[in-house]
Scaffold this motif. Structure first.
Motif, PDB file in Angstrom:
ATOM      1  N   GLU A 166       0.837  -1.205   0.000  1.00  0.00           N
ATOM      2  CA  GLU A 166       0.000   0.000   0.000  1.00  0.00           C
ATOM      3  C   GLU A 166       0.874   1.258   0.000  1.00  0.00           C
ATOM      4  N   LYS A 167       1.947   1.239   0.809  1.00  0.00           N
ATOM      5  CA  LYS A 167       2.852   2.391   0.868  1.00  0.00           C
ATOM      6  C   LYS A 167       3.606   2.566  -0.449  1.00  0.00           C
ATOM      7  N   VAL A 168       4.049   1.432  -1.029  1.00  0.00           N
ATOM      8  CA  VAL A 168       4.770   1.500  -2.308  1.00  0.00           C
ATOM      9  C   VAL A 168       3.875   2.091  -3.406  1.00  0.00           C
ATOM     10  N   ALA A 169       2.604   1.690  -3.421  1.00  0.00           N
ATOM     11  CA  ALA A 169       1.673   2.208  -4.429  1.00  0.00           C
ATOM     12  C   ALA A 169       1.499   3.720  -4.277  1.00  0.00           C
ATOM     13  N   GLU A 170       1.419   4.182  -3.023  1.00  0.00           N
ATOM     14  CA  GLU A 170       1.266   5.620  -2.756  1.00  0.00           C
ATOM     15  C   GLU A 170       2.498   6.394  -3.224  1.00  0.00           C
ATOM     16  N   LEU A 171       3.709   5.855  -2.920  1.00  0.00           N
ATOM     17  CA  LEU A 171       4.954   6.516  -3.335  1.00  0.00           C
ATOM     18  C   LEU A 171       5.116   6.498  -4.859  1.00  0.00           C
ATOM     19  N   ASP A 172       4.698   5.392  -5.483  1.00  0.00           N
ATOM     20  CA  ASP A 172       4.822   5.267  -6.942  1.00  0.00           C
ATOM     21  C   ASP A 172       3.902   6.263  -7.660  1.00  0.00           C
ATOM     22  N   ALA A 173       2.709   6.491  -7.099  1.00  0.00           N
ATOM     23  CA  ALA A 173       1.786   7.469  -7.696  1.00  0.00           C
ATOM     24  C   ALA A 173       2.405   8.868  -7.663  1.00  0.00           C
ATOM     25  N   GLU A 174       3.033   9.209  -6.524  1.00  0.00           N
ATOM     26  CA  GLU A 174       3.681  10.525  -6.432  1.00  0.00           C
ATOM     27  C   GLU A 174       4.849  10.623  -7.419  1.00  0.00           C
ATOM     28  N   LEU A 175       5.554   9.497  -7.584  1.00  0.00           N
ATOM     29  CA  LEU A 175       6.690   9.479  -8.514  1.00  0.00           C
ATOM     30  C   LEU A 175       6.233   9.729  -9.956  1.00  0.00           C
ATOM     31  N   ARG A 176       5.098   9.089 -10.338  1.00  0.00           N
ATOM     32  CA  ARG A 176       4.566   9.294 -11.702  1.00  0.00           C
ATOM     33  C   ARG A 176       4.109  10.741 -11.902  1.00  0.00           C
ATOM     34  N   GLU A 177       3.527  11.321 -10.853  1.00  0.00           N
ATOM     35  CA  GLU A 177       3.085  12.720 -10.932  1.00  0.00           C
ATOM     36  C   GLU A 177       4.282  13.655 -11.137  1.00  0.00           C
ATOM     37  N   LEU A 178       5.390  13.346 -10.428  1.00  0.00           N
ATOM     38  CA  LEU A 178       6.602  14.141 -10.595  1.00  0.00           C
ATOM     39  C   LEU A 178       7.162  14.004 -12.014  1.00  0.00           C
ATOM     40  N   ALA A 179       7.081  12.795 -12.581  1.00  0.00           N
ATOM     41  CA  ALA A 179       7.601  12.555 -13.938  1.00  0.00           C
ATOM     42  C   ALA A 179       6.818  13.376 -14.963  1.00  0.00           C
TER      43      ALA A 179
END
Length: 602
Positions: free
Chosen positions: A572-585
């Protein structure tokens, strides 16, 4: 595959009992640059008005592609007489906005000679109402060219432009992406701009590949094969073809038909004129002195146009006179004409004009002379003389010369009051030639004449034995009918140009560059430079800001990758961090795109 922009399908148009267009089918595609030629009254303007859907066809249909952005320059503008030039041309753009736009700067400079419109009393803030027809036409053309279109339709765009303005317009249209359909009598312009030709003749439209030179070659070949046109017209086409083929290589663009066949057509055609023979004949008619100008100063009011001019117009000299508007071309001819008509009593502001005793001058001014409107065309010509000697043993009756200049036997009985402006111009020329002058001053003789009438006039002038000075913005006509070119460059002097109009344009360009280097830039140009500098500073400032934002994104991405590694088992935490990473990209991509755009301007 080029996209089709306009389709004309089986279109017919009848006025009264005359069919201007009869079952015509044509098309205009992306990238087409089409020149439209034909005799006055044969339907050129009607054809392009139907193309633009400004006029309905009697039968058939005209279709435009969906979303077609069309620009049209007609013979009559729709400008608001109470508006200013600024409002009509650049609308409500602030000075720093329009002056920072390279296209707007180019159009204003090309058509008006500067961003501050030096020929207009209040520059861009001049009210349109009191302006002349020529000035209004340039404003309408500028308004059209500043916008972007898929197709531009132009009706006589070179009218009221000088040689420099025509050269600029030709280059501008060559560089535009818009397709073009253009009606003009300027043959040099057609050769420079067009890649296809439409010839409107007796209800039909004949299509040709290439510019004007190619069209002349192909039409001569078509007439030879078809053998349906009258002998006189064939001879005129062959004569012009011979001149084009023997002229400078630049006159002939890449012909798309058999050049060998064209060369066969002109094998037995002599040069347009025998200059040495004409010079000899002119000397016997004129003697040694024609016009001799000694230390002459010409003024228009308080303005000195020419000063300390010493120059001779000799027997048989054929001079083309070019120059910027207001430089004194017409004033020079008037000063010489005044001296001749007053037998030396009326002289210019300074110096003296000596006129030969045998000089018989004919002066075609830009103003059309008023004639009795109830006279018939033939009567108006016969009032001067019944027969005319054109030199080299050529003699014509008034009726024959009328036919040469496009007045058919029926048209010769038309009342003068019913003639169009172009027909009156032709009649004025006719009357001048019927008087058997030995010196001709022609001030803009090509105004309102169609191409066929121009070739007929050139044919008459080819064998005309006398001295001649021609003022014209039609460089084809000047090159075709004269042997030397003189220029008034706006510095109160008259210069001979061995390389003709090309040399004139080069000299004018150098003069403008020198003036720009030595004189402070006009307000609009300073605004443009200031706007450009301000834009550059703003671009650099935004670049620096974007670079700081990209650095912050990189730092945040590094932290997120570390946090993902630490929480590898917490899905769940990884999914949350990955979403923020895609937004930054996504944000990084947007910033990088903007950075590339700004880097071009900085």
């Amino acid at each position: 595959m080029a996209v089709n922009l306009v389709n004309v399908e089986n279109v017919s148009k009848v006025y009264g009992t005359r069919a201007l267009l009869d079952g015509v089918s044509l098309g205009v595609s992306e990238g087409d640059r089409i020149g439209v030629v034909g005799r006055n009254g044969d339907g050129k303007t009607t054809l392009i008005r139907m193309l633009a859907k400004l006029e309905e066809a009697d039968t058939g249909r005209v279709t435009h592609s969906g979303g077609l952005h069309l620009g049209v320059l007609t013979q009559h503008d729709s400008l608001d007489p109470e508006a200013t030039v600024r409002h009509e041309v650049i609308r409500d753009l602030a000075d720093h906005e329009w002056a920072g736009n390279a296209k707007i700067r180019d159009v204003l400079t090309g058509l008006f000679g500067g961003l501050d419109l030096p020929g207009f009393p209040q520059g861009l803030d001049t009210v349109i109402g009191p302006l002349s027809g020529g000035e209004r036409r340039r404003i309408a053309l500028a308004k059209l060219l500043i916008e972007e279109q898929d197709l531009i339709i132009l009706d006589e765009p070179t009218n009221h432009l000088d040689v420099e303005g025509i050269a600029w317009l030709a280059q501008h249209l060559r560089e535009r992406r818009s397709a073009l359909v253009c009606v003009t009598h300027d043959r040099w312009f057609l050769d420079q701009v067009c890649t296809r030709m439409w010839d409107v003749q007796k209800g039909d439209v004949y299509e040709y590949e290439g510019g004007y030179s190619d069209y002349v070659f192909a039409r001569a070949e078509r007439e030879r094969i078809a053998a349906t046109e009258e002998v006189k017209r064939q001879n005129l086409v062959r004569k012009e073809l011979a001149w084009l083929r023997r002229g400078a290589p630049a006159r002939t663009s890449k012909p798309r038909f058999r050049v060998e066949a064209a060369n066969e057509l002109i094998a037995d055609v002599p040069p347009p004129r025998d200059s040495s023979e004409l010079m000899k004949f002119a000397s016997t008619r004129l003697g040694k002195t024609v016009f001799d100008l000694k230390d002459v100063t010409v003024q228009a009011g308080p303005k000195v146009l020419l000063k300390h001019l010493t120059w001779q117009l000799g027997p048989g000299d054929r001079i083309g006179l070019v120059g910027v508007n207001g430089s004194g071309k017409t004033s020079l001819l008037r000063a010489m004409a005044d001296a001749a008509r007053s037998e030396g009593e009326r002289q210019p502001a300074g110096g003296r004009v000596v006129t030969g005793k045998t000089v018989k001058l004919a002066y075609l001014s830009q103003e059309v002379a008023e004639l009795d409107p109830n006279w018939r065309v033939l009567q108006a010509v016969q009032a001067v003389r019944d027969r005319v000697d054109l030199g080299k043993g050529r003699e014509m009756t008034a009726g024959q010369l009328c036919e040469t200049f496009g007045f058919s036997k029926e048209k010769q009985w038309t009342p003068v009051g019913d003639l169009s402006g172009g027909e009156r111009r032709r009649l004025q020329l006719l009357r001048l030639l019927m008087d058997e002058p030995n010196v001709l001053f022609l001030d803009e003789p090509t105004n309102d004449l169609d191409i066929e009438t121009l070739t007929q006039l050139e044919d008459v002038l080819d064998g005309w034995p006398g001295s001649m000075v021609v003022i014209s913005h039609d460089r084809f006509f000047i090159e075709r009918t004269t042997d030397k070119v003189y220029a008034l460059l706006g510095d109160a002097t008259l210069r001979m140009l061995p390389r003709g109009i090309d040399e004139y344009l080069e000299r004018r360009h150098r003069m403008e560059e020198a003036a720009a280097a030595s004189v402070p830039a006009p307000a609009a140009e300073r605004t443009a430079k200031a706007a450009s500098a301000a834009d550059t500073r703003a671009a650099k400032k935004e670049l620096q800001k974007i670079e700081r934002q990209l650095d912050k994104i990189s730092e945040r991405e590094t932290k997120l990758h570390g946090q993902i590694a630490e929480n590898a088992t917490d899905f769940e935490k990884v999914a949350e961090l990955d979403a923020e990473l895609r937004e930054l990209a996504t944000g990084r991509e947007d910033l990088e795109t903007r950075w590339l755009e700004l880097a071009d301007d900085a």
